[in-house]
Design a protein around this motif. Structure first.
Motif, mmCIF file in Angstrom:
data_model
loop_
_atom_site.group_PDB
_atom_site.id
_atom_site.type_symbol
_atom_site.label_atom_id
_atom_site.label_comp_id
_atom_site.label_asym_id
_atom_site.label_seq_id
_atom_site.Cartn_x
_atom_site.Cartn_y
_atom_site.Cartn_z
ATOM 1 N N TYR A 60 61.440 48.516 5.967
ATOM 2 C CA TYR A 60 61.156 47.930 4.655
ATOM 3 C C TYR A 60 59.746 48.306 4.216
ATOM 4 O O TYR A 60 59.531 48.727 3.091
ATOM 5 C CB TYR A 60 61.316 46.415 4.712
ATOM 6 C CG TYR A 60 61.131 45.747 3.366
ATOM 7 C CD1 TYR A 60 62.160 45.753 2.426
ATOM 8 C CD2 TYR A 60 59.936 45.124 3.029
ATOM 9 C CE1 TYR A 60 61.988 45.153 1.184
ATOM 10 C CE2 TYR A 60 59.754 44.521 1.795
ATOM 11 C CZ TYR A 60 60.791 44.540 0.872
ATOM 12 O OH TYR A 60 60.613 43.945 -0.363
ATOM 13 N N PHE A 61 58.775 48.128 5.119
ATOM 14 C CA PHE A 61 57.456 48.707 4.903
ATOM 15 C C PHE A 61 56.938 49.212 6.245
ATOM 16 O O PHE A 61 57.291 48.687 7.300
ATOM 17 C CB PHE A 61 56.473 47.727 4.233
ATOM 18 C CG PHE A 61 56.110 46.506 5.036
ATOM 19 C CD1 PHE A 61 55.121 46.562 6.023
ATOM 20 C CD2 PHE A 61 56.716 45.285 4.785
ATOM 21 C CE1 PHE A 61 54.753 45.443 6.740
ATOM 22 C CE2 PHE A 61 56.364 44.156 5.498
ATOM 23 C CZ PHE A 61 55.382 44.232 6.483
ATOM 24 N N ALA B 61 62.623 39.343 -2.170
ATOM 25 C CA ALA B 61 62.023 40.599 -1.713
ATOM 26 C C ALA B 61 63.037 41.483 -1.024
ATOM 27 O O ALA B 61 62.943 42.714 -1.085
ATOM 28 C CB ALA B 61 60.859 40.300 -0.764
ATOM 29 N N ASN C 192 56.871 43.888 -4.514
ATOM 30 C CA ASN C 192 56.473 42.590 -3.943
ATOM 31 C C ASN C 192 55.239 42.795 -3.065
ATOM 32 O O ASN C 192 55.294 42.644 -1.846
ATOM 33 C CB ASN C 192 57.616 41.997 -3.117
ATOM 34 C CG ASN C 192 58.843 41.684 -3.934
ATOM 35 O OD1 ASN C 192 58.971 40.599 -4.500
ATOM 36 N ND2 ASN C 192 59.774 42.632 -4.005
ATOM 37 N N GLU C 193 54.115 43.136 -3.695
ATOM 38 C CA GLU C 193 52.910 43.429 -2.935
ATOM 39 C C GLU C 193 52.425 42.240 -2.121
ATOM 40 O O GLU C 193 51.711 42.400 -1.134
ATOM 41 C CB GLU C 193 51.806 43.909 -3.880
ATOM 42 C CG GLU C 193 52.073 45.277 -4.487
ATOM 43 C CD GLU C 193 50.906 45.775 -5.321
ATOM 44 O OE1 GLU C 193 50.070 44.933 -5.715
ATOM 45 O OE2 GLU C 193 50.822 46.992 -5.560
ATOM 46 N N TYR D 202 58.991 46.728 -1.253
ATOM 47 C CA TYR D 202 57.690 46.090 -1.034
ATOM 48 C C TYR D 202 56.704 46.473 -2.130
ATOM 49 O O TYR D 202 55.756 45.726 -2.408
ATOM 50 C CB TYR D 202 57.143 46.417 0.362
ATOM 51 C CG TYR D 202 56.541 47.790 0.531
ATOM 52 C CD1 TYR D 202 55.194 48.029 0.279
ATOM 53 C CD2 TYR D 202 57.317 48.865 0.977
ATOM 54 C CE1 TYR D 202 54.632 49.287 0.449
ATOM 55 C CE2 TYR D 202 56.771 50.122 1.147
ATOM 56 C CZ TYR D 202 55.427 50.335 0.882
ATOM 57 O OH TYR D 202 54.879 51.582 1.049
ATOM 58 N N ILE E 270 53.946 40.627 -0.041
ATOM 59 C CA ILE E 270 54.435 40.652 1.334
ATOM 60 C C ILE E 270 53.464 41.437 2.236
ATOM 61 O O ILE E 270 53.335 41.137 3.433
ATOM 62 C CB ILE E 270 55.868 41.222 1.395
ATOM 63 C CG1 ILE E 270 56.566 40.755 2.678
ATOM 64 C CG2 ILE E 270 55.896 42.735 1.310
ATOM 65 C CD1 ILE E 270 58.062 41.025 2.691
#
Length: 405
Positions: A383-384, A309, A317-318, A314, A320
């Motif tokens: 990152y998110f 990831a 890579n949901e 993100y 996460i």
């Protein structure tokens, strides 16, 4: 193996499945004898294991030569120890080896993966040399990295490179023991004495021949893939997933980035006074002062997925965000996958965010190392964004995920 969901695994699952499938045909079905006289291991099955280790190693070598340029420039090992999925303490020191040693390592890797596999077809002695070199190579990989059970599993088909004589030292020489009985059976065979075949032996021969034909047929697309300049790795071309193509580290990341999950009890995540506390994973880098871990042959899949990831987004890579929701709800099963919970014994965090950092090893004996730091890090950015449990409700519903309580 997939359990009805998108497969997020690596080549180790397919390799485990194929190795186990071959093992079914290795031992006789109707006897528990250590040395069954009527049903010796089939040479077809033995060569099935040899064919497996040949594909594993040659596939790994070819994907490297055709992949990242650093494998051809002999510079990949300058980065590997620092950027591999889950480094161990020995990798910390190996990373500081001189440039010529890293080039030597890369050359050895190419020799083991591209040349040594062909030793299998050069007679008994070279086959044994192949087995020794491959097992030694896997031991070195185990020492310098945490690649789960993959290296241990790769040793298994290499054992098929050894015959009774080469493995005799593992057994007792006492009278009436296995070694003496094997020698007696070999003498009888050399003298032309043969026991009458039973009905079950004929059945076993038919099964073994059918097994060999199946492996040969399923190997056709695998061989074509090995010969293809657009080779793919860790793929199966049949629904049975019992003859697969393998490969590892076709590309090497040159910088290590990490996603650090942080939570806060603040009402406003944008408040400059908000205190953000970090979650530590069981093995992946996070806390700068925590020594890299030894976990082989165990496998922390979540830590491994976090490595992937970190060099994606993100949106790719949901899962996460799914993880963040479960941490917000302080689900016990999810928290058991973490090394630390900064909110243990307190109310759950109101917000969780992902921060993106670049990590580098500290210099052994240097300033940071003297302060107890194994790592140095620099923030890249978010990152998110901060998320809370209520805000994730629609996100969960759109994906038919159970809403954490």
């Amino acid at each position: 193996m997939r359990r009805g969901r998108r497969d997020r695994g690596g080549g180790w699952e397919s390799q485990l499945l194929e190795t186990g499938f071959l093992g079914i045909f290795l031992c006789p079905l109707w006897t528990l004898s250590r040395l069954p006289r009527h049903t010796p291991p089939s040479s077809i099955v033995i060569w099935g294991f040899r064919w497996l280790i040949f594909r594993i190693m040659l596939g790994a070598g070819l994907i490297k030569i055709r992949g990242d340029r650093c494998w051809r420039d002999l510079t990949c090992m300058d980065y590997h120890y620092e950027t591999q999925p889950v480094p161990n303490p020995i990798a910390y020191f190996m990373h500081r080896s001189p440039w010529w040693f890293h080039q030597f390592e890369t050359l050895v890797n190419h020799f083991i993966e591209l040349v040594v596999p062909f030793f299998l077809f050069l007679g008994r002695r070279m086959c044994i040399v192949h087995g020794l070199l491959q097992i030694l190579f896997q031991v070195l990989l185990i020492i310098s990295g945490n690649l789960s059970f993959l290296n241990w599993l790769t040793m298994v088909p290499s054992i098929a490179c050894f015959d009774d004589i080469s493995l005799g030292f593992l057994f007792s020489s006492r009278r009436g023991g296995v070694k003496e009985r094997v020698a007696q059976m070999q003498l009888e065979g050399a003298a032309g004495e043969q026991l009458p075949l039973r009905y079950g032996c004929y059945v076993r021969k038919v099964v073994n021949i059918s097994f060999g034909l199946l492996i040969a047929y399923l190997s056709i697309p695998v061989v074509l893939n090995l010969l293809n300049s657009r080779q793919v790795m860790n793929t199966s071309f049949n629904p049975l997933r019992i003859v697969n193509t393998y490969g590892a580290f076709g590309s090497i990341t040159k910088e290590r980035t990490e996603v650090i999950l942080q939570g806060t009890s603040s009402l406003d995540p944008n408040d400059p006074a908000a205190v953000w506390e970090e979650y530590d994973f069981k093995c992946k880098p996070g806390d700068l002062k925590r020594r890299p871990c030894f976990i082989t042959p165990y496998h922390y899949r979540l830590d491994w997925l976090m490595w992937f990831a970190a060099f994606q987004t993100y949106e790719q890579n949901e899962w996460i965000i799914h993880l963040a929701g479960k941490l917000l709800a302080q689900e016990e099963e999810t928290l058991s996958l973490m090394a630390t919970n900064p909110f243990a014994g307190r109310a759950p965090p109101r917000w969780i965010r992902g921060e993106h950092f670049k990590y580098k090893y500290s210099q052994p004996g240097g300033k940071h190392a003297s302060e107890g730091r194994w790592w140095i890090r620099k923030r890249i950015g978010p990152y998110f964004p901060p998320v809370n449990l209520q805000g994730l409700k629609k996100f969960y519903e759109d994906r038919n995920w159970p809403y954490p309580v």
